[in-house]
Every structure is written in structure tokens, then in C-alpha cells.
Design a protein around this motif. Structure first.
Motif, PDB file in Angstrom:
ATOM      1  N   MET A  81       2.147   1.608   9.440  1.00 19.53           N
ATOM      2  CA  MET A  81       0.762   1.259   9.127  1.00 19.53           C
ATOM      3  C   MET A  81       0.561   0.974   7.636  1.00 19.53           C
ATOM      4  SD  MET A  81      -2.342   0.666   9.963  1.00 19.53           S
ATOM      5  CE  MET A  81      -2.629   1.269  11.618  1.00 19.53           C
ATOM      6  N   ALA A  82       1.090   1.861   6.785  1.00 14.53           N
ATOM      7  CA  ALA A  82       0.908   1.674   5.339  1.00 14.53           C
ATOM      8  C   ALA A  82       1.565   0.380   4.870  1.00 14.53           C
ATOM      9  CB  ALA A  82       1.471   2.869   4.577  1.00 14.53           C
ATOM     10  N   LEU A  83       2.779   0.105   5.368  1.00 13.93           N
ATOM     11  CA  LEU A  83       3.464  -1.132   4.988  1.00 13.93           C
ATOM     12  C   LEU A  83       2.726  -2.351   5.538  1.00 13.93           C
ATOM     13  CD1 LEU A  83       7.198  -0.141   5.599  1.00 13.93           C
ATOM     14  CD2 LEU A  83       6.022  -0.366   3.401  1.00 13.93           C
ATOM     15  N   TYR A  84       2.207  -2.240   6.735  1.00  9.27           N
ATOM     16  CA  TYR A  84       1.471  -3.351   7.340  1.00  9.27           C
ATOM     17  C   TYR A  84       0.247  -3.714   6.505  1.00  9.27           C
ATOM     18  CZ  TYR A  84      -1.900  -5.549  10.512  1.00  9.27           C
ATOM     19  OH  TYR A  84      -2.840  -6.376  11.069  1.00  9.27           O
ATOM     20  N   LEU A  85      -0.501  -2.683   6.064  1.00  8.30           N
ATOM     21  CA  LEU A  85      -1.725  -2.949   5.311  1.00  8.30           C
ATOM     22  C   LEU A  85      -1.445  -3.450   3.897  1.00  8.30           C
ATOM     23  CD1 LEU A  85      -3.908   0.113   6.431  1.00  8.30           C
ATOM     24  CD2 LEU A  85      -4.096  -2.263   7.187  1.00  8.30           C
ATOM     25  N   THR A  86      -0.427  -2.871   3.243  1.00 12.10           N
ATOM     26  CA  THR A  86      -0.161  -3.242   1.852  1.00 12.10           C
ATOM     27  C   THR A  86       0.689  -4.504   1.727  1.00 12.10           C
ATOM     28  OG1 THR A  86       1.710  -1.692   1.820  1.00 12.10           O
ATOM     29  CG2 THR A  86      -0.405  -0.889   1.001  1.00 12.10           C
ATOM     30  N   LEU A  87       1.733  -4.621   2.540  1.00 11.10           N
ATOM     31  CA  LEU A  87       2.617  -5.772   2.454  1.00 11.10           C
ATOM     32  C   LEU A  87       2.208  -6.901   3.394  1.00 11.10           C
ATOM     33  CD1 LEU A  87       6.111  -4.014   2.223  1.00 11.10           C
ATOM     34  CD2 LEU A  87       4.625  -4.786   0.369  1.00 11.10           C
ATOM     35  N   GLY A  88       1.874  -6.533   4.635  1.00 11.85           N
ATOM     36  CA  GLY A  88       1.524  -7.558   5.607  1.00 11.85           C
ATOM     37  C   GLY A  88       0.157  -8.166   5.376  1.00 11.85           C
ATOM     38  N   ARG A  89      -0.811  -7.338   4.972  1.00  7.61           N
ATOM     39  CA  ARG A  89      -2.181  -7.820   4.787  1.00  7.61           C
ATOM     40  C   ARG A  89      -2.585  -7.929   3.324  1.00  7.61           C
ATOM     41  NH1 ARG A  89      -3.784 -10.503   9.176  1.00  7.61           N
ATOM     42  NH2 ARG A  89      -3.627  -9.270  11.077  1.00  7.61           N
ATOM     43  N   GLY A  90      -1.822  -7.323   2.440  1.00 10.64           N
ATOM     44  CA  GLY A  90      -2.117  -7.442   1.022  1.00 10.64           C
ATOM     45  C   GLY A  90      -3.205  -6.535   0.498  1.00 10.64           C
ATOM     46  N   TYR A  91      -3.538  -5.491   1.234  1.00 11.56           N
ATOM     47  CA  TYR A  91      -4.564  -4.562   0.770  1.00 11.56           C
ATOM     48  C   TYR A  91      -3.972  -3.561  -0.217  1.00 11.56           C
ATOM     49  CZ  TYR A  91      -7.549  -6.332   4.515  1.00 11.56           C
ATOM     50  OH  TYR A  91      -8.298  -7.144   5.323  1.00 11.56           O
ATOM     51  N   SER A  92      -4.852  -2.870  -0.927  1.00 11.62           N
ATOM     52  CA  SER A  92      -4.415  -1.901  -1.928  1.00 11.62           C
ATOM     53  C   SER A  92      -3.930  -0.623  -1.270  1.00 11.62           C
ATOM     54  CB  SER A  92      -5.561  -1.572  -2.890  1.00 11.62           C
ATOM     55  OG  SER A  92      -6.598  -0.896  -2.209  1.00 11.62           O
ATOM     56  N   ALA A  93      -3.213   0.198  -2.060  1.00 11.54           N
ATOM     57  CA  ALA A  93      -2.757   1.496  -1.561  1.00 11.54           C
ATOM     58  C   ALA A  93      -3.938   2.409  -1.279  1.00 11.54           C
ATOM     59  CB  ALA A  93      -1.815   2.139  -2.585  1.00 11.54           C
ATOM     60  N   SER A  94      -5.010   2.268  -2.069  1.00 13.79           N
ATOM     61  CA  SER A  94      -6.204   3.093  -1.851  1.00 13.79           C
ATOM     62  C   SER A  94      -6.829   2.790  -0.492  1.00 13.79           C
ATOM     63  CB  SER A  94      -7.233   2.849  -2.959  1.00 13.79           C
ATOM     64  OG  SER A  94      -6.709   3.219  -4.210  1.00 13.79           O
ATOM     65  N   TYR A  95      -6.895   1.502  -0.149  1.00 16.05           N
ATOM     66  CA  TYR A  95      -7.445   1.132   1.150  1.00 16.05           C
ATOM     67  C   TYR A  95      -6.556   1.652   2.277  1.00 16.05           C
ATOM     68  CZ  TYR A  95      -8.810  -1.686   5.157  1.00 16.05           C
ATOM     69  OH  TYR A  95      -9.199  -2.079   6.407  1.00 16.05           O
ATOM     70  N   ALA A  96      -5.231   1.555   2.098  1.00 16.55           N
ATOM     71  CA  ALA A  96      -4.307   2.074   3.109  1.00 16.55           C
ATOM     72  C   ALA A  96      -4.510   3.579   3.291  1.00 16.55           C
ATOM     73  CB  ALA A  96      -2.861   1.777   2.706  1.00 16.55           C
ATOM     74  N   GLY A  97      -4.741   4.297   2.182  1.00 14.74           N
ATOM     75  CA  GLY A  97      -5.013   5.725   2.281  1.00 14.74           C
ATOM     76  C   GLY A  97      -6.309   6.016   3.006  1.00 14.74           C
ATOM     77  N   LEU A  98      -7.324   5.193   2.777  1.00 15.87           N
ATOM     78  CA  LEU A  98      -8.603   5.354   3.474  1.00 15.87           C
ATOM     79  C   LEU A  98      -8.435   5.165   4.974  1.00 15.87           C
ATOM     80  CD1 LEU A  98     -11.705   5.611   3.554  1.00 15.87           C
ATOM     81  CD2 LEU A  98     -11.819   3.137   3.119  1.00 15.87           C
ATOM     82  N   VAL A  99      -7.684   4.152   5.356  1.00 18.03           N
ATOM     83  CA  VAL A  99      -7.448   3.898   6.781  1.00 18.03           C
ATOM     84  C   VAL A  99      -6.680   5.061   7.408  1.00 18.03           C
ATOM     85  CG1 VAL A  99      -6.250   2.392   8.433  1.00 18.03           C
ATOM     86  CG2 VAL A  99      -7.541   1.397   6.540  1.00 18.03           C
ATOM     87  N   ALA A 100      -5.697   5.587   6.683  1.00 16.78           N
ATOM     88  CA  ALA A 100      -4.938   6.730   7.192  1.00 16.78           C
ATOM     89  C   ALA A 100      -5.848   7.947   7.367  1.00 16.78           C
ATOM     90  CB  ALA A 100      -3.787   7.057   6.246  1.00 16.78           C
ATOM     91  N   SER A 101      -6.786   8.144   6.440  1.00 20.85           N
ATOM     92  CA  SER A 101      -7.714   9.268   6.542  1.00 20.85           C
ATOM     93  C   SER A 101      -8.653   9.103   7.736  1.00 20.85           C
ATOM     94  CB  SER A 101      -8.532   9.400   5.252  1.00 20.85           C
ATOM     95  OG  SER A 101      -7.702   9.717   4.167  1.00 20.85           O
ATOM     96  N   LEU A 102      -9.125   7.874   7.953  1.00 17.97           N
ATOM     97  CA  LEU A 102      -9.995   7.631   9.112  1.00 17.97           C
ATOM     98  C   LEU A 102      -9.227   7.838  10.416  1.00 17.97           C
ATOM     99  CD1 LEU A 102     -11.964   4.490   7.898  1.00 17.97           C
ATOM    100  CD2 LEU A 102     -12.867   6.785   8.266  1.00 17.97           C
TER     101      LEU A 102
END
Length: 433
Positions: free
Chosen positions: A41-62
Motif C-alpha cells: 500500500m505505501a509503495l503503491y501510494l508513493t511510487l505508483g500514485r506519486g503521493y507524499s509519505a504523509s498522505y500514505a501515513g494518513l491512509v494507513a491510519s484510516l
């Protein structure tokens, strides 16, 4: 001779368990074999979609917050609707939501669907554990929970390797494969698993159990609190350890090499260790496993090479191998038969909350005080948990120390008495059914 001994050990580990357990075990294994999303999930959001690490952390928290909420809701569903319907709803909802997540592009939509995935994927745990308690004999439960935990880790090890391979070509394929395999689990449940929820002959045969009953059960809530402490420690293997190793100059490959020891040892040692501990005193096992967990992570403060990090992983992995089945067995033993879903839901909640809090706690401690403080805190928390188990077990009534059999025998006797009363025409008892 060693081959014969190995065959005998395997036969003793798997013999005597009902066929329904093995279908449930198969469902667990297939589910974990397809658990790609949590891995990348983290790699998908940051590398695949180009989102920030902070956003990836938010998604993981949700995603984790969804698991926290569903722990209690699924526990109630398990008791009210039954184990089988809850499993069907949870697994089919997981399949649909995971497939949907793969097609989401808007950041708000991704976060919302990730929350739903967290709810759906976590909802099956209370039902699985309650069903195992229903269909497996009390004396075989530690072994059954160990086999289930072994299947979880075997599936995760395979899926982790598969996720990396699939992610190179298509993240969407990973989402769709997980959805398909989760739906296959739902089909296995629908076709092969009958409902196992105990049938209540009359309300007089068992006390009504609600969430309030669980919360007022001081002894059980103490177990939940101690479970939370141990879970926070174990979470550091995937939360604090990679951050600390990165700060110390180690590469992601170094972390992967060290933490791979965890999965390897669980797959290799879970069954033989279970054969060694299943007839031993659970009080001592929980105390020792808490100390091993705390000291295992505490020793990380002295690690300066990948080999030493791997050695510390060996220590806390042994704690995990012992703690997981024994702790689950204790939860079953303290749960009334007709409230197993709610009790298992509350127990699952302790791990879900730990998964939510541990990342925040470890990051804060490492940033402000340094990694060595985090590992020292783990050692202290392990000692606190061990002391808590020592005090808690001392308060257990003598009948419960003998195990779950006495409790269930009493409930069966009460049920037969109620049935006889009903047959004799006791109007009051009939009206209470």
C-alpha cells in the motif's frame, strides 16, 4: 530415523482436529496468500500514485481506524447473526472494497475506501476465533490456534514475495488478485462450513452477554489491557525497527534481511514449539513470552550490525510464537460460550488500537529522545506486562485453572436441566426461551 520422527511429529500436530477446522484453516491460508494490498500500500501510494509519505501515513491510519471500529461491531455480529454469516459478510465486503480501491484515483476517495477495507478485512477475526473455539475441543485449542497462526504467517511470507513481483508489472493486478482470493475464501465458508454458534435452549441456560458485560468483566479487561501492552511491543518490528535501522545508516535491504528471520522462524518452529508448550502452564508461558518480547526489543539498543539485529529478532520471535496461541486460548477460556464473539472482538480491539498507536508513539520517541529510549521502553513495558500476568493469574478461580472443560461441562449440564424442565411443562422457563 529423523524422517520417521519428523513424520510422527507432523502427524501428532495435525491429528484429532475436526474437518470443519481444516476448512476454516484453508480459508485463512488462502486469505493470507492473497494479502497483497497491506504489503505494498505505501509503495503503491508513493511510487505508483506519486503521493507524499504523509498522505500514505494518513491512509494507513484510516485503514487501522477501520479495523478498530470493526473489532467491536464484528464481535456483536458474531454472537447475534452467527459465525458463518459474519464471515461471509466480512470476506465478500473485503473482496468488493479491495477491488474498488484499485480503481480509485481521487485522494479523498482512496482514503475513504481504505477505511472501508480496514473495516471489512478486520471483521472476520472475531468470527474465525469464535468458530475455532466452538468446533475444537478445549484440550486441542492451543494447538489449533497455533496451526492457524502458522497458516497466517506462511501465507504472509508467500504473499510478501508475490506482492513485490506483481507490483513491478501492475498494482491493479495485485488488488484484483487479492479480491478474487478473498472471494474464494467466502465461497469456501459458504460451501464447506456449517454454523457453529452454540444453540441456546433457554435464556436461563446462559447469562445474557452484551458489550456492557464484557466491559464490566474486570479480569478479562485486564487481559485486554495486557494484550495491548504486548501488541505495542510486537508492532515495533514493523514500525520502530525499520525507522531506527534507517537512522543508523542501514539500508531497506538490511532491514528486510533482519526481519525475514521473523517469518522464517515462525514457519519453521511454530508447530514443534506448540507441541512443547500445549500441556504447560499458560500463566508461566505468558509471563516468559512478555519478558522475551520486551527484552528482545530492548537488546536492539546494543545492535550494531545486521547479524545482531537478526539475533534480537530471534528473541522476540520466540515470544511471538509462544504468546499468540496461549493468549488466544486464555481469551477463549475467560469467555462465556454465548459471548465468544463479543469477547474475541474486544481482544481483537487491543491489537487494532496498538497498530494505530504504535506508529505515532515510536516516531515521537525516536525523534525526541532517540531509538535507544524506544528499546528501553519496550523492555520496561515487557516487564510490566509480565508482572500483570503474574498478578492476574493468581486471582483466577481454581475451577478455571483446570481449563475450559469444567466451564463448558457446567453449561451443558445447565442446558440439559433447562430442557428437562421445559419438557415437564415449566411454563416460566418456556416463556423465557
Amino acid at each position: 530415523m529423523p524422517v520417521a520422527a519428523l513424520r510422527r511429529a507432523v502427524r501428532e500436530s495435525v491429528s484429532g482436529l475436526p474437518r470443519e477446522f481444516w476448512w476454516l484453516w484453508t480459508s485463512t491460508l488462502v486469505n493470507r496468500l492473497g494479502a497483497f494490498v497491506a504489503t505494498f500500500m505505501a509503495l503503491y501510494l508513493t511510487l505508483g500514485r506519486g503521493y507524499s509519505a504523509s498522505y500514505a501515513g494518513l491512509v494507513a491510519s484510516l485503514h487501522g481506524l477501520g479495523g478498530v471500529i470493526s473489532s467491536l461491531v464484528a464481535g456483536v455480529m458474531t454472537d447475534r447473526l452467527g459465525r458463518r454469516p459474519t464471515l461471509l459478510i466480512a470476506q465478500s465486503s473485503t473482496a468488493v472494497s479491495v477491488a474498488l480501491l484499485g480503481f480509485m484515483h481521487d485522494p479523498v476517495a482512496i482514503a475513504a475506501v481504505a477505511f472501508l477495507v480496514g473495516m471489512a478485512s478486520n471483521a472476520s477475526r472475531p468470527a474465525v476465533q469464535a468458530m475455532m473455539a466452538d468446533i475444537v475441543r478445549p484440550e486441542d485449542r492451543v494447538r489449533a490456534f497455533s496451526l492457524n497462526y502458522w497458516a497466517i504467517n506462511l501465507g504472509f511470507a508467500v504473499s510478501a514475495m508475490g506482492a513485490g513481483f506483481i507490483a513491478k508489472y501492475s498494482y491493479l493486478a495485485g488488488f484484483l488478485i487479492e479480491a478474487a482470493m478473498t472471494m474464494a475464501c467466502a465461497i469456501v465458508v459458504f460451501v464447506k462450513l456449517p454454523e457453529s454458534r452454540p444453540t441456546r435452549i433457554s435464556k436461563g441456560s446462559a447469562e445474557e452477554v452484551g458489550l456492557g458485560t464484557v466491559l464490566r468483566d474486570g479480569r478479562f479487561m485486564s487481559v485486554v489491557g495486557l494484550s495491548f501492552l504486548v501488541a505495542v511491543i510486537f508492532q515495533q518490528g514493523s514500525v520502530g525497527l525499520p525507522v531506527a535501522m534507517g537512522r543508523a545508516g542501514f539500508t531497506p535491504a538490511d532491514y528486510g534481511l533482519a526481519v525475514a528471520v521473523n517469518g522464517f522462524l515462525i514457519v519453521a518452529l511454530q508447530l514443534p514449539v506448540t507441541r512443547f508448550i500445549e500441556r504447560r502452564d499458560p500463566r508461566q508461558l505468558l509471563i516468559v513470552s512478555s519478558l522475551l518480547a520486551g527484552y528482545g526489543f530492548g537488546l536492539t539498543a546494543f545492535a550494531g550490525s545486521v547479524a545482531v539485529f537478526a539475533l534480537t529478532v530471534c528473541v522476540w520471535t520466540m515470544a511471538e510464537i509462544v504468546n499468540a496461541p496461549v493468549q488466544t486460548g486464555l481469551v477463549v477460556r475467560l469467555s462465556p460460550t454465548h459471548g465468544r464473539g463479543r469477547y474475541q472482538g474486544m481482544y481483537t480491539l487491543s491489537w487494532a488500537v496498538a497498530a494505530l498507536i504504535a506508529p505515532l508513539m515510536s516516531g515521537l520517541v525516536i525523534d525526541r529522545f532517540g531509538a535507544k529510549w524506544l528499546w528501553g521502553m519496550c523492555a520496561v513495558v515487557g516487564m510490566v506486562a509480565a508482572a500483570g500476568y503474574a498478578l492476574l493469574m493468581r486471582r483466577l478461580p481454581a475451577q478455571e485453572k483446570a481449563g475450559e472443560t469444567a466451564r463448558e461441562t457446567t453449561e451443558v449440564t445447565a442446558a440439559k436441566t433447562d430442557a428437562a424442565t421445559a419438557e415437564a411443562g415449566a411454563e416460566a422457563a418456556v416463556n423465557r426461551v
